[in-house]
Scaffold this motif. Structure first.
Motif, short mmCIF file in Angstrom:
data_model
loop_
_atom_site.label_atom_id
_atom_site.label_comp_id
_atom_site.label_asym_id
_atom_site.label_seq_id
_atom_site.Cartn_x
_atom_site.Cartn_y
_atom_site.Cartn_z
N ASP A 214 0.94 -1.14 0.07
CA ASP A 214 0.00 -0.20 0.07
C ASP A 214 0.90 1.05 -0.08
O ASP A 214 0.38 2.26 0.59
CB ASP A 214 -1.03 -0.08 1.27
CG ASP A 214 -2.10 -1.08 1.29
OD1 ASP A 214 -2.24 -1.44 -0.24
OD2 ASP A 214 -2.69 -1.36 2.13
N ASN A 215 2.12 1.23 -0.62
CA ASN A 215 3.01 2.28 -0.65
C ASN A 215 3.12 2.96 0.84
O ASN A 215 3.41 4.32 0.84
CB ASN A 215 2.34 3.34 -1.59
CG ASN A 215 2.17 3.06 -3.06
OD1 ASN A 215 2.93 1.97 -3.40
ND2 ASN A 215 1.14 3.44 -3.62
N LYS A 216 3.11 2.28 1.81
CA LYS A 216 3.66 2.96 3.13
C LYS A 216 4.70 1.89 3.66
O LYS A 216 4.69 0.48 3.57
CB LYS A 216 2.14 2.79 4.06
CG LYS A 216 1.14 3.73 3.42
CD LYS A 216 0.07 3.85 4.18
CE LYS A 216 -0.90 4.82 3.85
NZ LYS A 216 -0.66 6.33 3.88
N ILE A 217 5.52 2.54 4.65
CA ILE A 217 6.43 1.81 5.28
C ILE A 217 6.20 2.30 7.00
O ILE A 217 5.51 3.27 7.15
CB ILE A 217 7.97 2.26 5.08
CG1 ILE A 217 7.97 3.78 4.99
CG2 ILE A 217 8.06 1.80 3.82
CD1 ILE A 217 9.77 4.13 4.63
N ASP A 218 6.72 1.25 7.96
CA ASP A 218 6.92 1.92 9.18
C ASP A 218 8.35 2.03 9.61
O ASP A 218 9.19 1.40 8.92
CB ASP A 218 6.32 0.84 10.03
CG ASP A 218 5.00 0.58 9.53
OD1 ASP A 218 4.22 1.48 9.29
OD2 ASP A 218 4.47 -0.76 9.66
N ILE A 219 8.54 2.87 10.53
CA ILE A 219 10.14 2.92 10.63
C ILE A 219 10.32 2.82 12.38
O ILE A 219 9.34 3.03 12.99
CB ILE A 219 10.91 4.06 10.43
CG1 ILE A 219 10.10 5.39 11.02
CG2 ILE A 219 10.95 4.33 8.90
CD1 ILE A 219 10.89 6.92 10.88
N THR A 220 11.57 2.10 12.93
CA THR A 220 11.69 2.23 14.29
C THR A 220 13.17 2.75 14.32
O THR A 220 13.93 2.29 13.75
CB THR A 220 11.67 1.00 14.97
OG1 THR A 220 10.26 0.37 14.94
CG2 THR A 220 12.06 0.95 16.24
#
Length: 403
Positions: A214-220
Motif C-alpha cells: 500500500d505504498n507505506k512503510i513503518d520505521i523504528t
C-alpha cells in the motif's frame, strides 16, 4: 648478582616477546588479549583513537545482529591486522557511511569498549540523561514532478517536558529499521555525537518495491546510551512508488542463437529432423519450431482506473472490485456496502485522469471526478490511485483522497 641481572633481563625480554602486535581472532579470549596488548603499546591518546576505530569497525564495518555476532565478525575482519591497518580500515568505513570521524582527529566518541563494559565512567560522554526519544520525519528531494525522493528521519533525545537534551562529544549508536506490513526491509546505523544529529536520509530507491504494501512503510529508531537504549516508531509513512527499487531485468543478447541439437531440413525450414540414430528401423519424426511466449505487459494504468470508475458509476460493483487488490477495502461485501461502501454511489462524473508515475511493477494515477450518492448529494474528489502489476494486469492497491 650478575646471574640475577641476566635472569631479570631475560624474563623481561620473554615478557615483551609474548605481547602481540597484531590481532589474534582464534577465539574471543585471544581477540581481547591481543587487542589489549596492541593498545598497551600506544600512547594514551592513540589508545583512545584505537578503541574508537575498533568501535567504528564493529558497528558499521560488519553485517551481524547482536553484540556477540558483531564481535565475532569483527575478529574475522581484522584478524592478523596491526594498528595502522586497523586505523586505515576505520577511516574508510567512516567515510563510506558519512560518519564525522577520522583516525587523525582528537578523541570524539566518549568511552568506547567493544567488549561490552557498559558501566558509566566519571567522564563518560555516552552516559546521556534523557527521558525518551522523539522522531522528526520530513520528505526531501524532488523527482522532477514535485514528489519527494527520500525521507529525512531525525531522532532527538528529550527530557520529561519533551525538550531536547543538550550533550556533546558522545558516540551513541543510532539504528534505523524499516518495515512494511511487518516485514523488515532494511537496517541502517550511524553515530549520534550531539543532539544536532542530522539523522538518516532514507532514499526511496533503496527500498524494494516488491516488499512495500500500500505504498507505506513503518520505521523504528533506537539510540543506545551507556545506561539505556531508547526506541521510537512511526507507522504508515508514505513513499513515492515510482522511485522504489525494482530488480533490473537480465540482459538478453539478441544476436545469440540457440542451436537445437536437431538438424534443420533445408527443404522444409519449418520443421526439424532429429539426429540420425543407430537404429535403421527407427521412424523419422519432425518437430515444429516454437517461439517463446512474450510475457504479458500491462497497458496504461489509467485505463484500469477509468474502467473502475465507470463500473462504480453503473453499479457493476463486482467488476470494479475485481480490478482491485486493496486490503483496506476488505471483502466484496464491505466494498459494495450500500451505506458505507461503493454501493451508495449513484453516479460518477469523471473530469480528468492522468498517469502520475509508473514503472514495470507499480504506478500512480491521479483522477478528478464528481460523485453523486443515492440521496442526491454530489461531492467533488481529487484521488490518487496506487496500482501494482499482478500477472500483467494493473490492480488498484491503494486509494487516497487529496485535499
Amino acid at each position: 648478582m650478575k646471574k640475577f641481572s641476566f635472569l631479570l633481563i631475560l624474563s623481561l625480554l620473554l615478557f615483551t616477546a609474548c605481547k602481540k602486535d597484531h590481532v589474534d581472532a582464534t577465539n574471543t579470549k585471544t581477540l581481547q588479549s591481543s587487542i589489549n596488548d596492541m593498545a598497551a603499546s600506544l600512547p594514551t591518546i592513540k589508545q583512545i583513537k584505537f578503541n574508537e576505530a575498533l568501535y567504528i569497525l564493529k558497528t558499521f564495518g560488519v553485517e551481524a545482529e547482536g553484540d556477540v555476532a558483531e564481535l565475532k565478525a569483527l575478529g574475522q575482519l581484522i584478524n592478523g591486522k596491526k594498528v595502522p591497518e586497523i586505523m586505515t580500515m576505520a577511516d574508510q568505513v567512516a567515510q563510506k557511511n558519512g560518519i564525522e570521524w577520522a583516525s587523525t582527529a582528537p578523541p570524539s566518541l566518549g568511552e568506547m569498549n567493544i567488549f561490552g563494559d557498559e558501566s558509566a565512567k566519571e567522564s563518560d560522554a555516552n552516559d546521556v540523561k534523557a527521558s525518551s526519544l522523539s522522531i522528526i520525519t520530513r520528505p526531501t528531494g524532488d523527482d522532477g514532478a514535485g514528489a519527494p525522493t527520500a525521507i529525512q528521519i531525525v531522532p532527538r533525545l528529550v527530557d520529561n517536558a519533551g525538550n531536547p537534551v543538550a550533550f556533546t562529544g558522545a558516540g551513541l549508536e543510532a539504528t534505523l529499521e524499516v518495515f512494511s506490513n511487518g516485514v523488515k526491509l532494511s537496517t541502517a546505523k550511524n553515530l549520534m555525537q550531539d543532539n544536532n544529529f542530522k539523522g538518516f536520509n532514507l532514499k526511496f530507491s533503496s527500498i524494494p518495491a516488491a516488499k512495500v504494501v500500500d505504498n507505506k512503510i513503518d520505521i523504528t529508531v533506537s539510540v543506545k546510551t551507556t545506561a539505556k537504549t531508547f526506541k521510537m516508531s512511526k507507522i504508515g509513512l508514505d513513499v513515492n512508488p515510482s522511485l522504489l527499487k525494482v530488480p533490473v531485468a537480465p540482459k538478453v543478447d539478441s544476436t545469440a542463437v540457440t542451436q537445437d541439437p536437431a538438424v534443420i531440413d533445408p527443404n522444409n525450414p519449418g520443421t526439424t529432423t532429429p539426429p540420425t540414430t543407430t537404429d535403421p528401423n527407427a521412424p523419422a519424426t519432425t518437430t515444429p519450431t516454437t517461439t517463446p511466449a512474450t510475457p504479458k505487459q500491462p497497458a496504461d494504468p489509467k485505463n484500469t482506473v477509468s474502467s473502475f470508475l465507470n463500473n462504480v458509476s453503473s453499479q457493476n460493483l463486482k467488476a470494479a472490485f475485481n480490478s482491485s487488490s486493496n486490503p483496506s477495502w476488505g471483502s466484496y461485501e464491505s466494498f459494495s456496502n450500500p451505506t458505507s461502501g461503493f454501493g451508495s454511489v449513484k453516479n460518477v462524473s469523471v473530469k480528468n485522469i492522468t498517469t502520475g508515475a509508473a514503472n514495470a511493477n507499480v504506478a500512480s494515477v491521479n483522477a478528478t471526478y464528481d460523485v453523486t450518492d443515492k440521496s442526491g448529494k454530489t461531492t467533488s474528489l481529487k484521488v490518487t490511485f496506487g496500482l501494482k502489476n499482478v500477472n500483467g494486469d494493473w490492480k488498484i492497491s491503494s486509494y487516497k483522497i487529496n485535499p
